[in-house]
Motif scaffolding. Structure first.
Motif, PDB file in Angstrom:
ATOM      1  N   VAL A  23      -6.867   5.428   0.585  1.00 26.06           N
ATOM      2  CA  VAL A  23      -7.265   4.197  -0.100  1.00 26.06           C
ATOM      3  C   VAL A  23      -6.586   2.989   0.547  1.00 26.06           C
ATOM      4  O   VAL A  23      -7.221   1.949   0.784  1.00 26.06           O
ATOM      5  CB  VAL A  23      -6.915   4.275  -1.603  1.00 26.06           C
ATOM      6  CG1 VAL A  23      -7.189   2.933  -2.282  1.00 26.06           C
ATOM      7  CG2 VAL A  23      -7.713   5.377  -2.275  1.00 26.06           C
ATOM      8  N   GLY A  24      -5.299   3.112   0.852  1.00 25.73           N
ATOM      9  CA  GLY A  24      -4.559   2.018   1.474  1.00 25.73           C
ATOM     10  C   GLY A  24      -5.127   1.624   2.820  1.00 25.73           C
ATOM     11  O   GLY A  24      -5.233   0.423   3.149  1.00 25.73           O
TER      12      GLY A  24
ATOM     13  N   ILE B 224      -5.417 -11.369   3.525  1.00 24.88           N
ATOM     14  CA  ILE B 224      -4.131 -11.341   2.815  1.00 24.88           C
ATOM     15  C   ILE B 224      -3.052 -12.038   3.633  1.00 24.88           C
ATOM     16  O   ILE B 224      -2.285 -12.852   3.109  1.00 24.88           O
ATOM     17  CB  ILE B 224      -3.719  -9.887   2.508  1.00 24.88           C
ATOM     18  CG1 ILE B 224      -4.721  -9.231   1.557  1.00 24.88           C
ATOM     19  CG2 ILE B 224      -2.327  -9.845   1.885  1.00 24.88           C
ATOM     20  CD1 ILE B 224      -4.500  -7.751   1.348  1.00 24.88           C
TER      21      ILE B 224
ATOM     22  N   ILE C  73      -8.223   1.965   3.887  1.00 26.97           N
ATOM     23  CA  ILE C  73      -9.513   1.288   3.696  1.00 26.97           C
ATOM     24  C   ILE C  73      -9.312  -0.156   3.244  1.00 26.97           C
ATOM     25  O   ILE C  73      -9.921  -1.097   3.784  1.00 26.97           O
ATOM     26  CB  ILE C  73     -10.372   2.063   2.675  1.00 26.97           C
ATOM     27  CG1 ILE C  73     -10.750   3.442   3.240  1.00 26.97           C
ATOM     28  CG2 ILE C  73     -11.621   1.269   2.312  1.00 26.97           C
ATOM     29  CD1 ILE C  73     -11.419   4.361   2.228  1.00 26.97           C
ATOM     30  N   VAL C  74      -8.432  -0.349   2.257  1.00 28.58           N
ATOM     31  CA  VAL C  74      -8.209  -1.690   1.688  1.00 28.58           C
ATOM     32  C   VAL C  74      -7.659  -2.651   2.735  1.00 28.58           C
ATOM     33  O   VAL C  74      -8.167  -3.773   2.916  1.00 28.58           O
ATOM     34  CB  VAL C  74      -7.262  -1.620   0.475  1.00 28.58           C
ATOM     35  CG1 VAL C  74      -6.842  -3.022   0.036  1.00 28.58           C
ATOM     36  CG2 VAL C  74      -7.928  -0.890  -0.676  1.00 28.58           C
ATOM     37  N   LEU C  75      -6.628  -2.231   3.464  1.00 29.91           N
ATOM     38  CA  LEU C  75      -6.000  -3.137   4.420  1.00 29.91           C
ATOM     39  C   LEU C  75      -6.862  -3.352   5.666  1.00 29.91           C
ATOM     40  O   LEU C  75      -6.776  -4.407   6.293  1.00 29.91           O
ATOM     41  CB  LEU C  75      -4.622  -2.618   4.816  1.00 29.91           C
ATOM     42  CG  LEU C  75      -3.558  -2.706   3.713  1.00 29.91           C
ATOM     43  CD1 LEU C  75      -2.193  -2.271   4.239  1.00 29.91           C
ATOM     44  CD2 LEU C  75      -3.469  -4.126   3.151  1.00 29.91           C
ATOM     45  N   SER C  76      -7.670  -2.386   6.014  1.00 30.39           N
ATOM     46  CA  SER C  76      -8.575  -2.571   7.151  1.00 30.39           C
ATOM     47  C   SER C  76      -9.608  -3.647   6.850  1.00 30.39           C
ATOM     48  O   SER C  76     -10.029  -4.395   7.732  1.00 30.39           O
ATOM     49  CB  SER C  76      -9.278  -1.247   7.493  1.00 30.39           C
ATOM     50  OG  SER C  76      -8.350  -0.277   7.937  1.00 30.39           O
ATOM     51  N   ILE C  77     -10.014  -3.725   5.590  1.00 27.94           N
ATOM     52  CA  ILE C  77     -11.023  -4.709   5.195  1.00 27.94           C
ATOM     53  C   ILE C  77     -10.400  -6.074   4.866  1.00 27.94           C
ATOM     54  O   ILE C  77     -10.906  -7.121   5.283  1.00 27.94           O
ATOM     55  CB  ILE C  77     -11.818  -4.189   3.975  1.00 27.94           C
ATOM     56  CG1 ILE C  77     -12.589  -2.916   4.351  1.00 27.94           C
ATOM     57  CG2 ILE C  77     -12.780  -5.262   3.455  1.00 27.94           C
ATOM     58  CD1 ILE C  77     -13.253  -2.228   3.166  1.00 27.94           C
ATOM     59  N   LEU C  78      -9.291  -6.066   4.132  1.00 26.06           N
ATOM     60  CA  LEU C  78      -8.737  -7.311   3.590  1.00 26.06           C
ATOM     61  C   LEU C  78      -7.461  -7.789   4.282  1.00 26.06           C
ATOM     62  O   LEU C  78      -6.901  -8.815   3.894  1.00 26.06           O
ATOM     63  CB  LEU C  78      -8.445  -7.128   2.089  1.00 26.06           C
ATOM     64  CG  LEU C  78      -9.644  -6.792   1.203  1.00 26.06           C
ATOM     65  CD1 LEU C  78      -9.186  -6.552  -0.232  1.00 26.06           C
ATOM     66  CD2 LEU C  78     -10.686  -7.902   1.244  1.00 26.06           C
TER      67      LEU C  78
ATOM     68  N   MET D 116       0.812  -1.213   0.000  1.00 28.57           N
ATOM     69  CA  MET D 116       0.000   0.000   0.000  1.00 28.57           C
ATOM     70  C   MET D 116       0.851   1.272   0.000  1.00 28.57           C
ATOM     71  O   MET D 116       0.359   2.356  -0.313  1.00 28.57           O
ATOM     72  CB  MET D 116      -0.930  -0.001   1.212  1.00 28.57           C
ATOM     73  CG  MET D 116      -2.013  -1.056   1.183  1.00 28.57           C
ATOM     74  SD  MET D 116      -3.166  -0.873  -0.222  1.00 28.57           S
ATOM     75  CE  MET D 116      -2.716  -2.273  -1.238  1.00 28.57           C
TER      76      MET D 116
END
Length: 451
Positions: free
Chosen positions: A331-332, A343, A334-339, A287
Motif C-alpha cells: 500500500v505504501g 507531498i 502505491i501511495v507514494l509512487s502516485i502522490l 508509510m
C-alpha cells in the motif's frame, strides 16, 4: 499486576492488531509532528530545513538510545510477566525509571560540546551552522524528559498498553501546531525565537506528556512510592539493562551514524539535496509507521510468550507480523509512487529540492519490504533476549556497507544523486535476508529444545 496474561493466551493475529494499530496511530502523529516542524522550518528558509535535517541526526541519536534501552525494559518485564515473576518485573520498572534518564543526562552534556564540531564536519558554516546549533541545544537540554518518557512507555507496553503513548503523540501533534507559530513568531510576552522556538515547543510537550504517562504508570501498581529503595542504583540490574539494551541502543546509534554518513555524501550535491533528502526521509517515514507499530506488537508478544515458554506462539507472531507488514508495504509503495511529488512540494516550492526529494523517495519505497523484515526480526531477537546480532547487522547496513557503497557511487564514480539510493537499496535487502534466516534459525533451536 496479572492483567498481561492475555498476551500469552489470546489469538495472535487479534493481539497483533490490538497492539499494532494504537502504536501505528501514535507513530503516525509523531511523524506528522516532525512534518509540522519541517513545514514551519520551510516558512523560515530553505537553510532552516537543511539545518533541521542536519540537527535531526543528533535528535535521532537521543531517540535511538532511548528506544534501545526502553526495548530492554520491555523485554525484561515481558519475560518476567510471562514467567509469573511479578515482583522481579516491578524491580526492573523501578530501576529503568532511573537508568534511562541518566543516559539522557550524559547525552545532554556530551552533545552540547560535540554538536558544533559535528555540524562543521558535515559541511555547516555561517548562518547554516548558527541555526543548526540554535535548534539542537534546547533539544539536548531536554534529553532527560525524552528518556524518562521512553522508560515510562516501556513499562506500559510490557503490559500490552500501547494506547497511552498513542494518546501522548496525538496530543503532541496538535499542541505542536499551536506552539510552533507562537514560539517562532512570538505572542504577547513570548518573544520571537525563530527555529529555536521549534525545539522549545518540543521540549515543553515532552514535559506535559511525562506527567500524563507517569500517572498512567502509577495506575498499573507496578511502581509506587512505598518502595522508594527500589529506585536506588543496582549494578546487577543495570548490567542486565546494558547486556539487553546496549546492542539495541548501539544498533540505533549505527542508524544515527548511517544518517550522518548519508548526509555527508548527499551534501556533495548541495544544500538543496540535503533539504530534499530531509523532506523525502520524513515523507517515507509516514508509510513505514504501520511497520514500526508491528515491531512494537512483536516485541511485546514475543517477550511475554518467550517467558512463558510458548515458543510456537513466538514463531506465529513472527510470521503473522511479516505477512501483515508486506501488505502494508505494498500500500505504501502505491501511495507514494502516485502522490510522492505532490507531498514533497508542500514543504518546499523549490523545484530543485522537489527533484532531489522525489529521486530519493521513488527508489526508497522499494525498500519497504526489507524494512518490514528487519523491524520484525529485530523485535523478535530482543524479545527472546538474544540481541547481540542486532548490533552486527546494524554495523553492516548502517556503517560499513553504507560507507563503501556511498563512497564508490559518489566519490569514486561520481554518479548522479539517484544512483546513491539504488546502492542503498541492494545493501539493505542483503541485511534483511540475513536477519530473516538468522532469526528463524534461533527460533527453531528453541522449539527443538521443547520436543
Amino acid at each position: 499486576m496479572r492483567k498481561s496474561a492475555h498476551l500469552t493466551t489470546q489469538d495472535i493475529p487479534t493481539l497483533i492488531k490490538q497492539l499494532a494499530i494504537p502504536a501505528s496511530t501514535g507513530m503516525f502523529f509523531n511523524t506528522m509532528y516532525n512534518v509540522v516542524d519541517t513545514f514551519y522550518a520551510g516558512l523560515i528558509s530553505t537553510q532552516a530545513i537543511a539545518a533541521l535535517s542536519l540537527s535531526f541526526m543528533i535528535f535521532f541519536l537521543i531517540v535511538g538510545l532511548g528506544y534501545g534501552f526502553s526495548s530492554a525494559i520491555i523485554a525484561l518485564l515481558g519475560n518476567s510477566f510471562g514467567k509469573g515473576k511479578h515482583k522481579l518485573a516491578s524491580i526492573y520498572a523501578y530501576k529503568g525509571l532511573v537508568f534511562v534518564p541518566l543516559i539522557g543526562i550524559i547525552l545532554s552534556i556530551v552533545g552540547y560540546f560535540a554538536a558544533p564540531y559535528l555540524f562543521i564536519l558535515l559541511g555547516a558554516s555561517g548562518e547554516y551552522l548558527e541555526i543548526s546549533i540554535e535548534y539542537i541545544n534546547p533539544i539536548l537540554f531536554g534529553a532527560i524528559f525524552f528518556m524518562l518518557n521512553f522508560s515510562l512507555n516501556a513499562i506500559l507496553v510490557s503490559r500490552g498498553d500501547t494506547k497511552t503513548y498513542r494518546n501522548t503523540l496525538i496530543f503532541g501533534f496538535f499542541a505542536n501546531m499551536i506552539l510552533n507559530p507562537i514560539f517562532i513568531y512570538g505572542f504577547l510576552f513570548i518573544p520571537a525565537m525563530g527555529i529555536k522556538g521549534i525545539a522549545i515547543a518540543t521540549v515543553l510537550i515532552q514535559i506535559i506528556n511525562m506527567i500524563y504517562m507517569f500517572r498512567k504508570v502509577l495506575d498499573t501498581k507496578i511502581i509506587n512510592f512505598d518502595n522508594l529503595n527500589y529506585f536506588l542504583p543496582d549494578l546487577r540490574v543495570y548490567k542486565q539493562f546494558v547486556n539487553q539494551g546496549l546492542p539495541a541502543s548501539l544498533n540505533m546509534l549505527t542508524m544515527a551514524i548511517g544518517s550522518l554518513i548519508l548526509t555527508y555524501f548527499v551534501a556533495h550535491y548541495g544544500v538543496e539535496a540535503v533539504a530534499g533528502y530531509g523532506i523525502g526521509f520524513r515523507v517515507e517515514q509516514l508509510m513505514l509507521l504501520p511497520a514500526l507499530g508491528l515491531s512494537t506488537a512483536v516485541l511485546t508478544l514475543v517477550s511475554n510468550n518467550y517467558g512463558a515458554k510458548k515458543y510456537d506462539r513466538v514463531i506465529e507472531t513472527l510470521r503473522t507480523a511479516i505477512k501483515y507488514g508486506f501488505i502494508i508495504a505494498t500500500v505504501g509503495i502505491i501511495v507514494l509512487s502516485i502522490l510522492g511529488k505532490f507531498i514533497i512540494s508542500q514543504f518546499d516550492p523549490n523545484e530543485t529540492v522537489i527533484s532531489f526529494g522525489l529521486d530519493y523517495l521513488l527508489v526508497e519505497v522499494w525498500i519497504f519490504y526489507a524494512y518490514v523484515i528487519l523491524f520484525v526480526c529485530v523485535s523478535t531477537l530482543q524479545g527472546i533476549k538474544r540481541p547481540k546480532m542486532i548490533l552486527f547487522i546494524g554495523i553492516y547496513r548502517q556503517i560499513v556497507a553504507k560507507l563503501i557503497v556511498a563512497y564508490i557511487i559518489v566519490k569514486y564514480f561520481e554518479l548522479d544523486y539517484i544512483y546513491l539510493w539504488f546502492g542503498i537499496l541492494f545493501m539493505i535487502y542483503s541485511a534483511a535476508i540475513f536477519a530473516y534466516f538468522y532469526t528463524n534459525k534461533l527460533l527453531k533451536e528453541n522449539c527443538n529444545k521443547t520436543i
